[in-house]
Design a protein around this motif. Structure first.
Motif, short mmCIF file in Angstrom:
data_model
loop_
_atom_site.label_atom_id
_atom_site.label_comp_id
_atom_site.label_asym_id
_atom_site.label_seq_id
_atom_site.Cartn_x
_atom_site.Cartn_y
_atom_site.Cartn_z
N TYR A 54 -1.92 9.44 0.05
CA TYR A 54 -0.58 8.92 -0.25
C TYR A 54 -0.33 8.93 -1.75
CZ TYR A 54 3.37 5.78 -0.81
OH TYR A 54 4.58 5.26 -1.16
N ILE A 55 -1.33 8.50 -2.53
CA ILE A 55 -1.18 8.44 -3.99
C ILE A 55 -0.85 9.82 -4.56
CG2 ILE A 55 -2.45 8.06 -6.14
CD1 ILE A 55 -3.99 5.84 -4.66
N LEU A 56 -1.57 10.83 -4.12
CA LEU A 56 -1.38 12.18 -4.66
C LEU A 56 0.02 12.71 -4.36
CD1 LEU A 56 -2.95 14.42 -6.14
CD2 LEU A 56 -3.63 15.31 -3.90
N ALA A 57 0.57 12.33 -3.19
CA ALA A 57 1.85 12.89 -2.76
C ALA A 57 3.06 12.10 -3.25
CB ALA A 57 1.89 12.98 -1.24
N CYS A 58 2.88 10.83 -3.67
CA CYS A 58 4.05 9.98 -3.93
C CYS A 58 4.53 10.07 -5.37
CB CYS A 58 3.75 8.53 -3.54
SG CYS A 58 2.72 7.64 -4.73
N PHE A 59 3.98 10.98 -6.17
CA PHE A 59 4.41 11.11 -7.56
C PHE A 59 5.33 12.32 -7.72
CE2 PHE A 59 0.99 8.19 -8.38
CZ PHE A 59 1.46 7.47 -9.48
N GLY A 72 -2.62 -4.38 -6.86
CA GLY A 72 -3.03 -3.54 -7.98
C GLY A 72 -2.45 -2.14 -7.90
N LEU A 73 -2.50 -1.53 -6.71
CA LEU A 73 -1.98 -0.18 -6.55
C LEU A 73 -0.46 -0.15 -6.71
CD1 LEU A 73 -4.17 1.06 -3.56
CD2 LEU A 73 -4.33 1.78 -5.94
N ALA A 74 0.23 -1.15 -6.13
CA ALA A 74 1.69 -1.17 -6.27
C ALA A 74 2.10 -1.38 -7.72
CB ALA A 74 2.27 -2.28 -5.38
N ALA A 75 1.41 -2.28 -8.42
CA ALA A 75 1.73 -2.49 -9.84
C ALA A 75 1.47 -1.23 -10.66
CB ALA A 75 0.90 -3.65 -10.38
N ALA A 76 0.36 -0.56 -10.35
CA ALA A 76 0.05 0.68 -11.07
C ALA A 76 1.10 1.75 -10.81
CB ALA A 76 -1.33 1.18 -10.66
N ARG A 77 1.58 1.83 -9.57
CA ARG A 77 2.62 2.84 -9.26
C ARG A 77 3.92 2.50 -9.98
NH1 ARG A 77 5.70 6.06 -9.33
NH2 ARG A 77 6.41 7.58 -7.78
N ALA A 107 2.69 11.35 -17.40
CA ALA A 107 2.28 12.63 -16.83
C ALA A 107 1.01 12.43 -16.02
CB ALA A 107 2.03 13.64 -17.96
N HIS A 108 0.95 13.09 -14.86
CA HIS A 108 -0.19 12.95 -13.95
C HIS A 108 -0.45 11.47 -13.66
CE1 HIS A 108 -1.04 17.20 -14.49
NE2 HIS A 108 -1.03 17.03 -15.79
N GLY A 109 0.62 10.73 -13.34
CA GLY A 109 0.51 9.29 -13.15
C GLY A 109 -0.40 8.88 -12.02
N PHE A 110 -0.74 9.81 -11.10
CA PHE A 110 -1.60 9.41 -9.99
C PHE A 110 -2.99 9.01 -10.50
CE2 PHE A 110 -2.55 13.90 -10.38
CZ PHE A 110 -3.90 14.00 -10.12
N TRP A 111 -3.36 9.45 -11.72
CA TRP A 111 -4.64 9.03 -12.28
C TRP A 111 -4.65 7.53 -12.58
CZ3 TRP A 111 -4.75 13.78 -15.99
CH2 TRP A 111 -5.26 14.88 -15.29
N VAL A 112 -3.48 6.95 -12.82
CA VAL A 112 -3.41 5.50 -13.03
C VAL A 112 -3.85 4.78 -11.77
CG1 VAL A 112 -1.89 3.57 -13.62
CG2 VAL A 112 -1.52 5.82 -14.68
N LEU A 113 -3.31 5.22 -10.63
CA LEU A 113 -3.67 4.58 -9.36
C LEU A 113 -5.11 4.89 -8.98
CD1 LEU A 113 -0.44 4.73 -9.26
CD2 LEU A 113 -0.75 4.40 -6.81
#
Length: 698
Positions: free
Chosen positions: A121-126, A376-381, A390-396
């Motif tokens: 989900y993380i990889l696809a939602c950005f 944590g994941l929702a706040a990071a997103r 850029a490449h924000g999925f690395w944050v999550l």
């Protein structure tokens, strides 16, 4: 220091993930010209094989991965569609993050695959919002998952002994311990230790909500108690042998042998109810001899030995019933007492509902972990989307991989990860500057870099793992699109951002992890089980012919499950620097089990006071029961840092011999319980001027 077998396991896993990722990535990128599919084919094995730690043998893990493929496709689809808006993606992350973290209630295999599913989900939602690439994404994900499942089957890890095999071996040892001659007590206790769930590989733990797993877990606890009782019997002062006791021990040995054979082969089950019938006959003889004229009564030491043998026979009977349930899905005969086997007649959906609802409380560490992860994941997103990183999925990804159950452990992981990423970013930046756009060199480097990163990272620690993974990211992305040294800069910024978000969540949401919860859970367990002692004593002191109904134990069983979950997480957490916890939590669980089981079997089989019992003996029993409740409450108050009550008076403790005649079974039970509580109180009483770690004043 990581042992040799574990190093071999890590190396095999690195080879499997590298092969699966390479076989999917290279053909899709260079053969089919599908960069998006290639990216998902690369990350699918990493997510399922590296980020997810799925326990079990190769075929078992492959089965879990194949069953997880449909949910993974659904999550990738949701992520692709919700990427249209930052707050839609954040809402989806909040719900999905909680559900996938809370799936740990289903057992170690679902909990193991959940982090990988989070990544899809993380990889696809950005951004970019590209629903037109959905088919390509799903194709790459499917290819990567299928390739990893194939590698798991072709290069498996050695299979560990199943819990059934461990239980059968322990029952064989119990049969030898109950036979004439016996075995050394320490050997019996060592056999029981092999059934501790903490020492069983996660894949083999009976942790599911269905009848079979619940019955196997209960059979293991009953077998451990039986082995400990046999060891205690061997250590007890010798008493004159009597044929009735020898015969009952022989029945126990026969039953243990039959149950062990049944677990291994599934054939020739032990005769149902044979031990129950022998126990009733044994009890009838005890009642007859104990109620006869004073000159014909058995000596007290013989009666005490008989009481211990009858108690271990009850443990063996519980093994018989639970093995029957685990094998047939339900008891072939009605299981008594029904409260201890409440799950035997419930459907699987109702059992799952009970498991989920039982953990849907802020007192459940599984619920706490799910809430912490989701926030944590929702706040990071939200941060990554709002700042347009850029490449924000690395944050999550940083939040997902670096988050721990305590704030201290999270801070240690973050420190090492940031240091490792800084080194990795410098090396990756130099690599990109030096190689420029030579795609063929990156293609040649990717597979060996992955193998080194996936093998050495787990061996050397978080810092090395993060540094090496940064190199994997750089060599992979350089083949998909032109990159500059700013790729390393972006990863560094994203990892630091994710680390800060994860650390803040760790500080705000249950920062002590299970350390504080285990104190609350154990205190609640003792407070729930303690009232069973006076109720049980009253049942045995009732006049002959009166009702002998066992007290309600289901609330205690529920509290026991929550306490065991908190204790399991507490044992898995890294201790805070300079802090130790002296409390003997395992002894608390054993004492609670002792109360629950005694409350069930004593009203059924316990001897009432012999005829002519004095008021003094009944008063001693009631005072002792009240003293045990007071001591239990004192321990609970110490655990929660409340002001403890005064120590029980000497006349309410079983340290002195009871007036005679009294129910020998009640005396043995309460005396054993008093000794256990005394040891627990000693372990939880802090030195002057200090309180137990994790406890909080109210």
């Amino acid at each position: 220091m990581i042992a040799g077998p574990q190093r071999a396991t890590i190396l095999r896993r690195a080879v499997r993930v590298t092969v699966a990722a390479s076989v999917g990535f290279y053909p899709l990128l260079y053969g089919a010209g599908l960069p998006v599919a290639a990216l998902y084919a690369l990350f699918a094995p990493i997510a399922m094989g590296l980020l997810s730690v799925v326990p079990g043998s190769g075929p078992q893990r492959a089965s879990v991965m194949l069953r997880a493929l449909p949910p993974a496709l659904v999550l990738a689809t949701l992520g692709t569609l919700l990427a249209v808006d930052t707050w839609a993606a954040v809402g989806g992350m909040l719900v999905i993050g909680f559900l996938l973290a809370f799936v740990a209630v289903a057992g170690p295999r679902p909990a193991g695959i959940a982090p990988g599913l989070q990544l899809f989900y993380i990889l696809a939602c950005f951004p970019p919002y590209a629903p037109g690439t959905l088919v390509e994404r799903l194709a790459g994900l499917t290819a990567g998952a299928l390739l990893l499942a194939a590698c798991e089957t072709l290069l498996p890890d050695p299979a560990a002994p199943s819990y059934r095999e461990r239980l059968a071996a322990a029952l064989d040892e119990a049969a030898r311990g109950a036979a004439p001659g016996g075995v050394p007590p320490q050997r019996l206790r060592d056999a029981g230790a092999t059934l501790r769930l903490a020492d069983v590989p996660p894949a083999e733990r009976p942790a599911g909500a269905g009848r079979a797993d619940r019955a196997l877990e209960q059979a293991g606890r009953s077998a451990r108690r039986l082995l400990d009782q046999l060891a205690t019997l061997a250590e007890a002062p010798s008493a004159p042998a009597d044929p009735e006791t020898t015969a009952l021990l022989g029945r126990v040995a026969e039953l243990c042998t039959a149950c062990a054979r049944f677990l291994r082969t599934g054939s020739r089950p032990p005769p149902a109810g044979a031990l129950e019938k022998a126990m009733r006959g044994f009890q009838a003889d005890r009642v007859r001899l104990a109620s006869g004229p004073p000159g014909e009564r058995l000596p007290v030491d013989v009666l005490r030995r008989q009481s211990r043998v009858l108690a271990l026979a009850e443990s063996a009977r519980m093994v018989e019933i639970t093995v029957d349930i685990a094998t047939h899905g339900g008891p072939t005969e009605p299981a008594a007492p029904r409260e201890l086997f409440w799950y035997a007649e419930l459907s699987t959906p109702r059992l799952w509902a009970r498991r989920v609802l039982g953990n849907a409380t802020f007192r459940s560490v599984l619920f706490q972990n799910a809430v912490r992860t989701a926030l944590g994941l929702a706040a990071a997103r939200a941060v990554a989307g709002s700042l347009d990183l850029a490449h924000g999925f690395w944050v999550l990804l940083a939040v997902l991989t670096l988050g721990r159950t305590t704030a201290g452990a999270t801070w240690r992981a973050v420190r090492l990860a940031v240091a490792g990423n800084a080194v990795g970013a410098l090396v990756a930046g130099a690599l990109v500057i030096g190689l420029g756009r030579h795609t063929d060199v990156y293609a040649a480097l990717l597979a060996p870099v992955m193998l080194v990163a996936f093998a050495l990272g787990p061996l050397l620690g978080i810092a090395y793992a993060q540094a090496l993974f940064t190199l994997v990211v750089a060599t992979a992305f350089a083949q998909i699109a032109p990159v500059t040294w700013r790729l390393s800069e972006a990863r560094m910024i994203d990892v630091v951002t994710g680390s800060v978000v994860g650390l803040l969540c760790g500080l705000l949401a249950w920062p002590a992890g299970a350390r504080r919860e285990v104190h609350r859970a154990m205190a609640g367990l003792l407070r729930t089980c303690a009232p069973l002692v006076p109720v049980t004593a009253q049942a045995l002191l009732a006049p002959p012919g009166g009702p002998r109904t066992a007290p309600e134990t289901l609330p205690g069983v529920h509290r026991l499950r929550l306490a065991e979950a908190a204790y399991a997480q507490f044992r898995a957490e890294t201790p805070v620097d300079g802090e130790s916890d002296r409390a003997d939590w395992h002894a608390v669980l054993i004492a609670a089990n002792h109360m629950l089981l005694g409350a069930q079997w004593l009203p059924r089989f316990g001897l009432r006071p012999a005829s002519g019992a004095t008021d003094a003996s009944a008063a001693w029993a009631r005072a002792t029961a009240s003293g045990l409740v007071a001591r239990t409450d004192r321990i609970a108050r110490l655990l929660t840092a409340e002001r403890p009550g005064p120590a029980p008076p000497p006349e309410s403790t079983p340290d002195r011999d009871p007036p005679s005649p009294l129910s020998v079974d009640l005396e043995v039970w309460m005396t054993s319980l008093a000794h256990q509580l005394a040891r627990i109180e000693s372990s939880v009483t802090p030195p002057p001027g200090r309180e137990l770690p994790g406890a909080r004043p109210r």
